[in-house]
Motif scaffolding. Structure first.
Motif, PDB file in Angstrom:
ATOM      1  N   TRP A 118       0.965  -1.179   0.116  1.00  0.00           N
ATOM      2  CA  TRP A 118      -0.032  -0.096   0.022  1.00  0.00           C
ATOM      3  C   TRP A 118       0.848   1.113  -0.139  1.00  0.00           C
ATOM      4  O   TRP A 118       1.873   1.248   0.591  1.00  0.00           O
ATOM      5  CB  TRP A 118      -0.787   0.085   1.227  1.00  0.00           C
ATOM      6  N   SER A 119       0.297   2.176  -0.746  1.00  0.00           N
ATOM      7  CA  SER A 119       1.023   3.719  -0.614  1.00  0.00           C
ATOM      8  C   SER A 119      -0.420   4.386  -0.442  1.00  0.00           C
ATOM      9  O   SER A 119      -1.205   4.411  -1.072  1.00  0.00           O
ATOM     10  CB  SER A 119       1.450   4.139  -1.786  1.00  0.00           C
ATOM     11  N   ALA A 120      -0.469   5.135   1.054  1.00  0.00           N
ATOM     12  CA  ALA A 120      -1.567   5.584   1.551  1.00  0.00           C
ATOM     13  C   ALA A 120      -1.242   6.877   2.111  1.00  0.00           C
ATOM     14  O   ALA A 120      -0.094   7.229   2.805  1.00  0.00           O
ATOM     15  CB  ALA A 120      -2.155   4.703   2.627  1.00  0.00           C
ATOM     16  N   ARG A 121      -2.350   8.049   2.210  1.00  0.00           N
ATOM     17  CA  ARG A 121      -2.148   9.358   2.767  1.00  0.00           C
ATOM     18  C   ARG A 121      -3.558   9.746   3.278  1.00  0.00           C
ATOM     19  O   ARG A 121      -4.602   9.016   2.831  1.00  0.00           O
ATOM     20  CB  ARG A 121      -1.418  10.113   1.855  1.00  0.00           C
ATOM     21  N   SER A 154      -6.462  12.584   3.430  1.00  0.00           N
ATOM     22  CA  SER A 154      -6.719  13.863   3.114  1.00  0.00           C
ATOM     23  C   SER A 154      -7.872  14.491   4.262  1.00  0.00           C
ATOM     24  O   SER A 154      -8.798  14.052   4.444  1.00  0.00           O
ATOM     25  CB  SER A 154      -7.905  13.553   1.670  1.00  0.00           C
ATOM     26  N   GLU A 155      -7.067  15.506   4.702  1.00  0.00           N
ATOM     27  CA  GLU A 155      -7.778  16.305   5.792  1.00  0.00           C
ATOM     28  C   GLU A 155      -9.113  16.944   5.227  1.00  0.00           C
ATOM     29  O   GLU A 155     -10.063  16.984   6.144  1.00  0.00           O
ATOM     30  CB  GLU A 155      -6.971  17.325   6.361  1.00  0.00           C
ATOM     31  N   GLN A 156      -9.112  17.475   4.086  1.00  0.00           N
ATOM     32  CA  GLN A 156     -10.109  18.283   3.617  1.00  0.00           C
ATOM     33  C   GLN A 156     -11.314  17.277   3.312  1.00  0.00           C
ATOM     34  O   GLN A 156     -12.617  17.562   3.616  1.00  0.00           O
ATOM     35  CB  GLN A 156      -9.809  18.727   2.266  1.00  0.00           C
ATOM     36  N   GLU A 157     -11.289  16.069   2.716  1.00  0.00           N
ATOM     37  CA  GLU A 157     -12.045  14.910   2.554  1.00  0.00           C
ATOM     38  C   GLU A 157     -12.378  14.231   3.487  1.00  0.00           C
ATOM     39  O   GLU A 157     -13.479  13.513   3.666  1.00  0.00           O
ATOM     40  CB  GLU A 157     -11.945  14.321   1.255  1.00  0.00           C
ATOM     41  N   GLN A 158     -11.332  14.187   4.781  1.00  0.00           N
ATOM     42  CA  GLN A 158     -11.633  13.274   5.773  1.00  0.00           C
ATOM     43  C   GLN A 158     -11.814  11.856   5.328  1.00  0.00           C
ATOM     44  O   GLN A 158     -12.432  10.907   5.764  1.00  0.00           O
ATOM     45  CB  GLN A 158     -12.815  13.434   6.442  1.00  0.00           C
ATOM     46  N   VAL A 159     -10.806  11.321   4.415  1.00  0.00           N
ATOM     47  CA  VAL A 159     -10.746  10.076   3.869  1.00  0.00           C
ATOM     48  C   VAL A 159      -9.174   9.598   3.958  1.00  0.00           C
ATOM     49  O   VAL A 159      -8.281  10.582   3.652  1.00  0.00           O
ATOM     50  CB  VAL A 159     -11.362   9.804   2.552  1.00  0.00           C
ATOM     51  N   ARG A 160      -9.219   8.300   3.675  1.00  0.00           N
ATOM     52  CA  ARG A 160      -7.625   7.824   3.440  1.00  0.00           C
ATOM     53  C   ARG A 160      -7.772   7.349   2.073  1.00  0.00           C
ATOM     54  O   ARG A 160      -8.593   6.715   1.641  1.00  0.00           O
ATOM     55  CB  ARG A 160      -7.298   6.629   4.394  1.00  0.00           C
ATOM     56  N   VAL A 161      -6.618   7.583   1.246  1.00  0.00           N
ATOM     57  CA  VAL A 161      -6.562   7.548  -0.160  1.00  0.00           C
ATOM     58  C   VAL A 161      -5.441   6.724  -0.276  1.00  0.00           C
ATOM     59  O   VAL A 161      -4.362   6.937   0.008  1.00  0.00           O
ATOM     60  CB  VAL A 161      -6.319   8.568  -1.146  1.00  0.00           C
ATOM     61  N   ALA A 162      -5.617   5.339  -0.970  1.00  0.00           N
ATOM     62  CA  ALA A 162      -4.436   4.316  -1.039  1.00  0.00           C
ATOM     63  C   ALA A 162      -4.313   3.816  -2.290  1.00  0.00           C
ATOM     64  O   ALA A 162      -5.545   3.376  -3.140  1.00  0.00           O
ATOM     65  CB  ALA A 162      -4.698   3.461   0.073  1.00  0.00           C
ATOM     66  N   VAL A 163      -3.383   3.265  -2.834  1.00  0.00           N
ATOM     67  CA  VAL A 163      -3.110   2.784  -3.917  1.00  0.00           C
ATOM     68  C   VAL A 163      -2.729   1.275  -3.473  1.00  0.00           C
ATOM     69  O   VAL A 163      -1.538   1.015  -2.862  1.00  0.00           O
ATOM     70  CB  VAL A 163      -1.989   3.188  -4.748  1.00  0.00           C
ATOM     71  N   ALA A 164      -3.159   0.135  -4.244  1.00  0.00           N
ATOM     72  CA  ALA A 164      -2.766  -0.959  -3.685  1.00  0.00           C
ATOM     73  C   ALA A 164      -2.010  -1.783  -4.687  1.00  0.00           C
ATOM     74  O   ALA A 164      -2.753  -2.070  -6.029  1.00  0.00           O
ATOM     75  CB  ALA A 164      -4.112  -1.824  -3.227  1.00  0.00           C
TER      76      ALA A 164
END
Length: 466
Positions: free
Chosen positions: A96-99, A101-111
């Motif tokens: 995983w590469s994950a970060r 998003s404070e604005q969207e309040q979500v974790r965005v990840a590439v698997a």
């Protein structure tokens, strides 16, 4: 100049081999790209709203949640690896590469699916580890524990067994067995009719799941058809002597599913494992031959001296006492001359069995040659206890034996040596006991020398029972 309009970004995302996953603050999927179906086996609509952690292999959940918490605090994680369970029950390794998003309040990840890379590396490591374990393990149980750990690095192996087959007795044994639902394996004789026997008979791997049962015989379908059993995977242990057993993995309801790739992987390492087991069996056999008498199975002279040296060291340290009883079977040569050596050999085996029944677990009964035996009695409370022990041995051998239709009665001459009265070394004690035995044989008695008998008021020996 006319500017071309690009297609929506989402159209390109679905072309990516890697999967894009978006997870909300509660840990539920809110968006997944099309590649998720190839990697995880679920269609995108099946994943939306599903808790991410439910798809993670249970063993990896604690550290996955820990990393997820770190990402939500603003710490990007570019190369985190864990394992997921696909819809079909297969386990996949994900990078995983994950970060956050404070604005969207979500974790965005590439698997990225790195299963094949991880398995290739793990397989190479496993082969080296199996070879090392074959040389380093102290005994077979230690070897099997090493193998279980190594297999567990390649595949889920909570329920793992090693089955060995004895062709002469047509019996299966399980020298290593770990199973959450069947803690104690049942020895099977005859072995026929079991899944392990089917693997051993065919020398081929066997994978049974509820979906693949129709092509198997009824008795096999019945075994796997139990509600609790989800998947059964067995591979043969093929050695230079043929199939010596099988490795077995089992999964129960709610557990992982094994597939064809898992079967191939386990079969590949099983060949190395069979070699390791065979090497250990050969070493154990050679070690046994070097330490035990082939005819009676008793310790031989070399092992007796090893144990006697150890017992003497303990006695010196603890200021304890011990005794050596030297036994020679009177008129044993007549048995061989009259009835033949085969009967004589059976008589020696019977004598060995009776002697072992007369001593404690901590004591040693050894055959040091011909019709001569030595009994090492450790941790004597009082030196006079040696004579009742000798009487007990003589009484046990005084009972008639029926061998090949012949009723035989044979009595021993017994000499006794005590530590520290008669010597402080193994050689001195054995020599003293041997001399005492010959004096007893000449005098028709079997005990300590007359001047040294601790029980007799006049220094004489108790007469030999009629």
């Amino acid at each position: 100049m006319e500017t071309k309009t690009c297609a929506p970004l989402g159209n390109f995302i679905d072309l990516m081999l890697d999967a894009i996953c978006v997870v909300d603050a509660e840990g539920r999927f809110v968006f997944v790209s099309a590649a998720c179906e190839r990697i995880f086996g679920y269609a995108p609509e099946e994943m939306i709203g599903k808790p991410m952690i439910d798809l993670v292999l249970p063993e990896d959940r604690p550290r996955t949640l820990q990393v997820a918490s770190q990402v939500m605090t603003g710490q990007p994680k570019p190369h985190f690896e864990n394992r997921y369970v696909r819809k079909d029950g297969q386990v996949v390794h994900i990078m995983w590469s994950a970060r956050w998003s404070e604005q969207e309040q979500v974790r965005v990840a590439v698997a990225r699916d790195v299963t094949e890379l991880k398995q290739a590396a793990a397989l190479q490591t496993a082969l080296y580890a199996i070879s090392e374990a074959a040389h380093a393990a102290e005994d077979m149980l230690a070897l099997f524990r090493h193998i279980h750990r190594i297999i567990g690095e390649l595949l889920p192996a909570d329920n793992f067994s090693v089955a060995l087959y004895d062709a002469e007795r047509d019996q299966l044994s399980f020298p290593y067995h770990v199973d959450v639902q069947e803690p104690s394996p049942v020895l099977r004789k005859p072995a026929a009719g079991t899944l392990c026997a089917e693997v051993i008979r065919s020398s081929q791997p066997l994978l049974l799941t509820p979906e693949t049962l129709d092509g198997f015989p009824a008795h096999l379908r019945q075994i796997v058809g139990r509600k609790s059993l989800c998947c059964w995977l067995g591979v043969p242990l093929n050695s230079s002597k043929g199939t010596i057993g099988a490795l077995v993995l089992k999964s129960y309801s709610g557990g992982v599913r094994y597939g064809e790739k898992d079967k191939e992987l386990l079969q590949f390492v099983s060949n190395q494992i069979a070699t390791a087991i065979e090497r250990h069996q050969l070493y154990a056999r050679l070690q046994y031959m070097a330490q035990y008498d082939e005819l009676t199975g008793l310790p031989n002279r070399g092992l007796l001296f090893d144990r006697l040296h150890t017992a003497l060291a303990r006695a010196r340290r603890e200021q304890g006492q011990l005794a050596l009883l030297y036994l020679d079977l009177d008129k044993f040569k007549q048995v061989n001359d009259t009835h033949g050596h085969a009967v004589g050999d059976q008589l020696l085996r019977a004598v060995a069995r009776r002697l072992k029944l007369c001593v404690r677990e901590a004591d040693t009964v050894a055959r040091i040659g011909g019709d001569e035996f030595v009994v090492l009695l450790e941790s004597l409370q009082h030196p006079e206890h040696a004579q009742p022990a000798a009487d007990k041995l003589r009484g046990a051998l005084d009972q008639p034996l029926t061998i090949d239709g012949h009723s035989l009665r044979i009595l021993p001459s017994i000499g006794i040596a005590l530590y520290p009265e008669h010597g402080d070394s193994a050689q001195a004690l054995l020599r003293h006991a041997d001399d005492a035995m010959y004096r007893a044989k000449k005098g028709g008695e079997s005990c300590l020398p007359p001047q040294e008998h601790p029980l007799s008021g006049d220094g004489g020996c108790a007469p030999q029972p009629a």
